[in-house]
Enzyme design. Structure first.
Site, PDB file in Angstrom:
ATOM      1  N   ILE A  20     -21.666  -7.722 -13.305  1.00 46.66           N
ATOM      2  CA  ILE A  20     -20.709  -8.789 -13.030  1.00 46.66           C
ATOM      3  C   ILE A  20     -19.348  -8.087 -13.008  1.00 46.66           C
ATOM      4  O   ILE A  20     -19.058  -7.250 -13.858  1.00 46.66           O
ATOM      5  CB  ILE A  20     -20.808  -9.861 -14.136  1.00 46.66           C
ATOM      6  CG1 ILE A  20     -19.869 -11.045 -13.920  1.00 46.66           C
ATOM      7  CG2 ILE A  20     -20.540  -9.293 -15.512  1.00 46.66           C
ATOM      8  CD1 ILE A  20     -20.098 -12.154 -14.976  1.00 46.66           C
ATOM      9  N   SER A  21     -18.521  -8.383 -12.012  1.00 40.02           N
ATOM     10  CA  SER A  21     -17.229  -7.699 -11.876  1.00 40.02           C
ATOM     11  C   SER A  21     -16.300  -8.022 -13.037  1.00 40.02           C
ATOM     12  O   SER A  21     -16.409  -9.065 -13.677  1.00 40.02           O
ATOM     13  CB  SER A  21     -16.536  -8.124 -10.583  1.00 40.02           C
ATOM     14  OG  SER A  21     -17.270  -7.741  -9.461  1.00 40.02           O
ATOM     15  N   GLN A  22     -15.361  -7.117 -13.238  1.00 45.27           N
ATOM     16  CA  GLN A  22     -14.241  -7.311 -14.167  1.00 45.27           C
ATOM     17  C   GLN A  22     -13.535  -8.636 -13.801  1.00 45.27           C
ATOM     18  O   GLN A  22     -13.407  -8.955 -12.613  1.00 45.27           O
ATOM     19  CB  GLN A  22     -13.331  -6.109 -13.917  1.00 45.27           C
ATOM     20  CG  GLN A  22     -12.016  -6.056 -14.573  1.00 45.27           C
ATOM     21  CD  GLN A  22     -11.182  -4.923 -13.952  1.00 45.27           C
ATOM     22  OE1 GLN A  22     -11.525  -4.369 -12.896  1.00 45.27           O
ATOM     23  NE2 GLN A  22     -10.101  -4.590 -14.608  1.00 45.27           N
TER      24      GLN A  22
END
Ligand code: SAH
Length: 216
Positions: A62-64
């Site tokens: 999951i992206s930052q």
């Protein structure tokens, strides 16, 4: 120890997003609403609001929070849009989009992630998200055209079917790059039959695997 996730979320918005140029009040509100800690693996729950990507299983991430907010803001959603997301993953990005537009169509190639995300959407009552298991580089023809498209995995080029399924006017945000560990986040705008491209940021995404992406 019980964590105060509301406080952590509020701090994430104040310390990671606002100082870096996330200014759209609707995007900030959405980031302040979606319970990110429910979308990460249990072992990482306490780190969910940290300034970094996190594992979501199957070797995917999951992206930052900042990258999620940046990509979301780039689409400039007003509320009436139909949005296509490629790479459902945990479902977090789709949930953020669902707060900001009319309907989200999201495609994931891995069954276990698709099932997990769908369960969460039901549980959290995101009734305006529709999910599908498929190769997202082919888009989702049935519901096209889309006012906005977001791709959350990186391929070597913009998949042609996505360009075709983008409405006019329409906007797409997608990481593109020939290298595994570094890509450019590109904003594509379609208007009066013309498309233009602009690089927003250097990024690092997991691979977009499919017909118009990398080979498995
Ligand atoms: N948006 C997600 C990010 C997940 S990482 C989130 O908020 O959690 C990117 C995801 O893209 C992975 O789950 C990966 O399996 C998926 N993916 C890669 N290639 C794909 C393709 N061709 N079609 C659909 N999904 C793809």
């Amino acid at each position: 120890m019980r964590h105060n996730y509301e406080k952590a979320r509020e701090r994430m918005v104040r310390e990671q997003l606002m100082p870096r140029g996330i200014t759209d009040p609707r995007v900030l509100a959405a980031m302040n609403t979606v319970p990110r800690h429910l979308f990460v693996e249990d072992a990482f729950e306490a780190q969910a609001y940290g300034d970094h990507p996190l594992p979501i299983g199957e070797g995917q991430t999951i992206s930052q929070p900042y990258i999620v907010a940046l990509m979301t803001q780039a689409l400039n959603l007003k509320g009436h849009e139909k949005v296509l997301e490629i790479g459902t993953g945990s479902g977090y990005q789709a949930a953020v989009l669902a707060q900001l537009c009319d309907k989200v169509y999201t495609v994931e190639r891995l069954k276990s992630l698709h099932i997990g995300a769908r369960k969460l959407f039901d549980q959290l009552q995101y009734f305006n998200i529709l999910c599908r298991i498929d190769d997202g580089t082919l888009g989702w023809q049935e519901h096209s055209p889309y006012d906005a498209i977001m791709v959350t995995a990186a391929g070597p080029k913009v998949p042609e079917p996505l360009l075709t399924q983008l409405a006019d006017p329409g906007v797409m945000v997608i990481p593109i790059g020939m290298e595994r560990w570094s890509q450019e986040l590109v904003l594509i705008t379609k208007e009066q039959g013309q498309t233009s491209e602009r690089v927003i940021e250097q990024v690092r995404f997991v691979s977009l695997i499919g017909n118009h992406g990398w080979q498995p």
